[in-house]
Structure formats: C-alpha cells, structure tokens
Scaffold this active site. Sequence first.
Site, short mmCIF file in Angstrom:
data_model
loop_
_atom_site.label_atom_id
_atom_site.label_comp_id
_atom_site.label_asym_id
_atom_site.label_seq_id
_atom_site.Cartn_x
_atom_site.Cartn_y
_atom_site.Cartn_z
N GLU A 130 0.87 -1.18 0.00
CA GLU A 130 0.00 0.00 0.00
C GLU A 130 0.90 1.22 0.00
O GLU A 130 1.52 1.53 1.03
CB GLU A 130 -0.91 -0.01 1.25
CG GLU A 130 -1.86 -1.19 1.33
CD GLU A 130 -2.96 -1.14 0.28
OE1 GLU A 130 -3.09 -0.11 -0.41
OE2 GLU A 130 -3.69 -2.13 0.16
N CYS B 104 -2.53 8.95 2.56
CA CYS B 104 -2.19 8.48 1.22
C CYS B 104 -3.27 8.88 0.23
O CYS B 104 -3.02 9.03 -0.95
CB CYS B 104 -2.01 6.97 1.23
SG CYS B 104 -3.35 6.15 2.07
P1 NAD Z 1 8.44 4.45 4.71
O1 NAD Z 1 8.47 3.67 3.46
O2 NAD Z 1 9.58 5.33 5.01
O3 NAD Z 1 8.28 3.49 5.99
C1 NAD Z 1 7.19 2.62 6.15
C2 NAD Z 1 7.56 1.49 7.08
O4 NAD Z 1 8.57 0.67 6.46
C3 NAD Z 1 8.16 1.93 8.41
O5 NAD Z 1 7.64 1.10 9.43
C4 NAD Z 1 9.65 1.69 8.22
O6 NAD Z 1 10.36 1.45 9.42
C5 NAD Z 1 9.64 0.44 7.37
N1 NAD Z 1 10.85 0.23 6.56
C6 NAD Z 1 11.74 1.16 6.08
N2 NAD Z 1 12.70 0.54 5.33
C7 NAD Z 1 12.40 -0.78 5.33
C8 NAD Z 1 13.01 -1.92 4.72
N3 NAD Z 1 14.09 -1.82 3.94
N4 NAD Z 1 12.43 -3.13 4.92
C9 NAD Z 1 11.31 -3.26 5.67
N5 NAD Z 1 10.70 -2.21 6.28
C10 NAD Z 1 11.23 -0.98 6.11
O7 NAD Z 1 7.07 5.28 4.65
P2 NAD Z 1 6.54 6.35 5.67
O8 NAD Z 1 7.28 7.63 5.50
O9 NAD Z 1 6.45 5.75 7.03
O10 NAD Z 1 5.02 6.52 5.15
C11 NAD Z 1 4.62 7.48 4.21
C12 NAD Z 1 4.15 6.80 2.95
O11 NAD Z 1 3.14 5.83 3.24
C13 NAD Z 1 3.48 7.77 1.98
O12 NAD Z 1 4.01 7.59 0.70
C14 NAD Z 1 2.01 7.37 2.02
O13 NAD Z 1 1.29 7.67 0.85
C15 NAD Z 1 2.10 5.91 2.27
N6 NAD Z 1 0.85 5.37 2.79
C16 NAD Z 1 0.08 4.59 1.98
C17 NAD Z 1 -1.14 4.09 2.42
C18 NAD Z 1 -2.01 3.25 1.52
O14 NAD Z 1 -2.95 2.65 2.01
N7 NAD Z 1 -1.72 3.18 0.23
C19 NAD Z 1 -1.57 4.38 3.72
C20 NAD Z 1 -0.76 5.16 4.53
C21 NAD Z 1 0.46 5.65 4.07
#
Ligand code: NAD
Length: 552
Positions: free
Chosen positions: A242, A276
């Site tokens: 997502e 998002c």
């Molecule tokens: P991010 O990708 O930086 O982090 C998300 C999660 O992934 C965190 O828990 C982080 O610790 C973990 N993570 C980071 N690197 C990783 C790796 N290599 N392997 C496994 N896990 C890892 O995103 P963010 O800044 O926390 O969130 C913002 C983004 O989320 C925005 O782009 C937003 O649109 C999206 N979002 C999407 C939805 C949806 O339903 N489509 C909902 C909410 C947020």
Amino acid sequence: MDAVALEGSKELVSYNPATGAEIGRVPLASGKEAAAAVEQGRIAFDNWRKTSFAERKRLVMKAREVLIAEMDEIAALISRESGKPFAEALSMEIVPVLDLMQYFARRTEKLLRPRRIGIGLYALMGRSSKIIFKPKGVVCIIPAWNYPFSIPLGEATMALMAGNTVVIKPSELTPFIGLKVGEIFEKAGFPAGSVQIVNGDGSTGAALVEAGPDKIMFTGSVATGKKIAAAAAKELTSTVLELGGKDPMIVFEDANLELAAQAAVWGAFCNSGQSCSSVERLYVHESVADTLTKLIVEKTRALKQGTGDREDVSIGAMSSERQVTIVEDHVADLIASGAKIEIGGRRNADALVRNERRFDADQASNNSQVGAASADEGVRAPLFYEPTVITNVNNEMRAMQEETFGPTLPIATFSTEEEAIRLANDSEFGLTASVWTRDRSRGRRVAEQIEAGSVCINEVLYTHGIGQTPWGGFKNSGRGRTHGREGLLELVDPQHIHTNRIALLPDAWWMPYSANAIATFRKMSRTFASGSLLKTAMVLPQLIKRVRELWK
Ligand code: NAD
C-alpha cells in the site's frame, strides 16, 4: 522531530511532534529478535489455526471492548505521538477500526465459507470441486506513521480472524502507539505469540522480511515498497504493498460548490495532509474556478491550528521534520514556477498554544515527561505547516507529480470532461480520486475512466474507513488489496478439493496411449472442450471405445 534510534544504542526515542517533548524510549529490536518473533509466530500458528471462528470472534469483540473502555486515553496517545488532532484520532482511526473489527469478527466465517465451483462437463463424469481457504501462517505487518493505530490494528484483526498469527513492526515515529495495539490484543486474551510487536526502524523491518514470514502487509513509500518486494522475492514471500498517492479531485461546473469546497478543505488538510488518499490536486471547471477557490480560502482561513489536544483545533502538527521539509520544497518549487499562494505557504511558528485542558493520561510510557514540554521548548517546535491553497498551477510542475504528503491544495482548471480525465490520469500514482457533479451518470462515466483503486462520486478520501470495501492502488500506488473480501483473500491460500464420486472406470486420458487415444483426444478437442453438451454427445461412442481399451 523524528523518533530516532540513538547512535550506538538499542533504543528508539519518540517525540511529540507538536511540542518537541520526548514521549519516551523503547528498545529497538535486533535482526535476531525480529527473526525470533517470526519463529515464535510460527509456533503459535500451530494452535491458533485450529481455533474456531466463534472463538476468534469472541476475542476480537473483547478487544473492541478494551479499546472502547480506553478510547479517550488511546486517542490522546495517538494525538500526542502523531501530531494529529484528538478529534481525528477518534474520527479517522478509532471509529473506522471499531467498525472493521465488528465486521470481520462477525463476517469472516461467511466470507471464507468453502465454495463449490461449477466445472462444466466434468460434472457429468461424477466429479465435483470446491475451494476451502487456509490461513497462510505468520503475517508480518509493516505500517507507516500516518495512521499508526488503525492500519496495523485493522490488518491484524483481519489476519487473525482468517487464522494467521501476526508480527507488527510499527513505524519508528510511533512506537508507543504500536505497543498500545499489542496491549489491546493482550488484554483481550489472545494467546501468547499470536500477536507480537517488534519495535524498530527500517533495518528491523528488513530483518523481518528476510526472516521469511508467510505474508507481508506493507504500508509506506514507493521506494521502501520496491525494496521489500525485491527482498521478499528471495523467499517468494507474497506481499501486499500500500504505497503513495497523488489523488485528484475533479469539480464540474454543476457541482454543489459549497459542499465541494468543504470536502476539499477536509480532504486536503485532515491529518495535516498526511494521508495516502489526501486531495493532492484539485481540477475545477474554469467557469466556477474563482467561486470555488474563494470558498476554499474562506473555509481554510476559519481553521485553527495547534496542539492536537485542543478541542477547537482542526489542523495539528506534521509528523516529522523530513516531511515538513518536503512540503517546503514543493511550495518553493511551485512559487518558482509561477504559482500563486492564496493562503498559507509557510511554517506556523505560533501554532503552539498551551491550553488549559490536557488529555493527561499516558499509559504508553509511564514517563513523567510525556506531553510536558516547557512552553519555551514548545514555541520553538517547528512542525506546524499552515494549510496552503495554491492557484496558477499545472501538471508540468514537480509538485503536481510527486507526492507532497502535507497540507497543500493546488488548484488547476480544465475546460472539457476529456481534459479533466486526462489531467487526473497524468500521474505515476492511482490510489483514489473523486468526481463532483450533480449529474450522476456523468459522475459514473468519469469515475470509470480514472485510473485509481477507489473513485468517489461526491465524496472524498474516507473509503479506507469502510473496512467492507477493498482498498489498494493502481500503478505506483501499490499491489494487492487490504479490506473487503478481496483483502481477506490476500491472507489465505485457496485450496481446491476435487472429488471423483464414481471412481469405477479409468479416465480416457490415462496411459497407455494408442492410435485410438489420439483419435479420441482429437475429437474431444473439437467437442468436449467446446463446453457444448450436444457436441460432446457426438464423441461418446469414441470415448466408450477408449475407456474399454484401458479397462482391458
Ligand atoms: P516508509 O516507506 O519510510 O516506511 C514505512 C515502514 O517501512 C516503516 O515502518 C519503516 O520502518 C519500514 N521500513 C523502512 N525501510 C524498510 C526496509 N528496507 N524493509 C522493511 N521495512 C522498512 O514510509 P513512511 O514515510 O512511514 O510513510 C509514508 C508513505 O506511506 C506515503 O508515501 C504514504 O502515501 C504511504 N501510505 C500509503 C497508504 C495506503 O494505504 N496506500 C496508507 C498510509 C500511508
């Protein structure tokens, strides 16, 4: 201020983004601990998979009771650790997840009921087929920080109801909210190992992926989504991704402009634009652009910004310095490209107002510093960005293509329906969109041409809150679905059970082969494989001959 792993230490520090005060510290799980959690989940799965739907329902309904009993305290924690207003912690996290919990507690058994499948002419041979749905095993949930409570709690509920065990790695910005999710399940009486919370940063998440769980439910950025997909491929672990959005709102000239303006303000600015499915681009018919813009600016001007614990605050703080910097960069880019700021366009250094009434319960950390930053510290807190309305924009501008994820609302115009659709689809993303018109057939016609996982007509943003409906994106907004039956099916493996109820004679396609066999297969290709009973009747003598040959 971001919650960060202290260099050389094994702790995450969590901050209140509205005040800059430290909320507390939690241990950061090592890669080894993450792998051990997956292993533990696998052991717990052996028993949990055998529980009845009635027992799972009882426990989920109990978890709802725990949540309802602690609702205000939990909403205060969500507000404190994420920066969002208390009102939004209730309306956008707690209300939807409570509804999701009751729905999947009551309906999962029916949604996953074994199903018979029509198998056409094979049924005439006494065969039947059905599908049963088996839990996958250990589901690893890696959420973002923007809905840090409802997303992991909702996904965990669905996974558990389907018979899986769950390991959640909360975002490093919201570890205490993650712990609260685990505590709710624990207090409800879920067995040990069925739900585990593993706090940590990206490296912890990567270790979990590497440990080879049976499913990964990821919510976050496109960049991390790609890394996870690549790492998961090593063990062929299936993923739901997502990801981001750049969601368009299209307003036609016949729309209820008053309502559309109010919806645009909420859709763009709730959670400080960190959804998002935020309205990130608004396209309005040129004939009503001035009127709509004026309404939006007036409504924006009336909003109060401040710490989330004030009841009259509509816009809280953003969650991290990194995110505010992206917003500043996008706004600067828009201005440099000729856009006009109608309102906002800067950090709000005055937003931190100390208030008389505090939501002072903080069960999360038992830390005396929780929510108690001094006024001086607070005044310097930089994470408020004013709700910002921008005009004179077009799709060539960088900020109209990249996800901003902040409280900005750029407004562009169009002159024809075709142009509106083309502009809306001109994006690498496709999560949600909305179409505003009083003409419902036009609304449907336009909605069906928009490349997005969910499209609303005369509504905006909120369908993630309807757990009964599928959620997920097209293009770079993701792969797979959460919520709805489609989301539930991501958490199970369909097993096909095929029965030959007669089992007296060999099948015509068995060995040994012969000239007669080949003649039979040729005829079957033209008759039986057409699905026509009449044509198949013509091949019966040949079939009987062939079966006799095998039966000798
Ligand atoms: P991010 O990708 O930086 O982090 C998300 C999660 O992934 C965190 O828990 C982080 O610790 C973990 N993570 C980071 N690197 C990783 C790796 N290599 N392997 C496994 N896990 C890892 O995103 P963010 O800044 O926390 O969130 C913002 C983004 O989320 C925005 O782009 C937003 O649109 C999206 N979002 C999407 C939805 C949806 O339903 N489509 C909902 C909410 C947020």
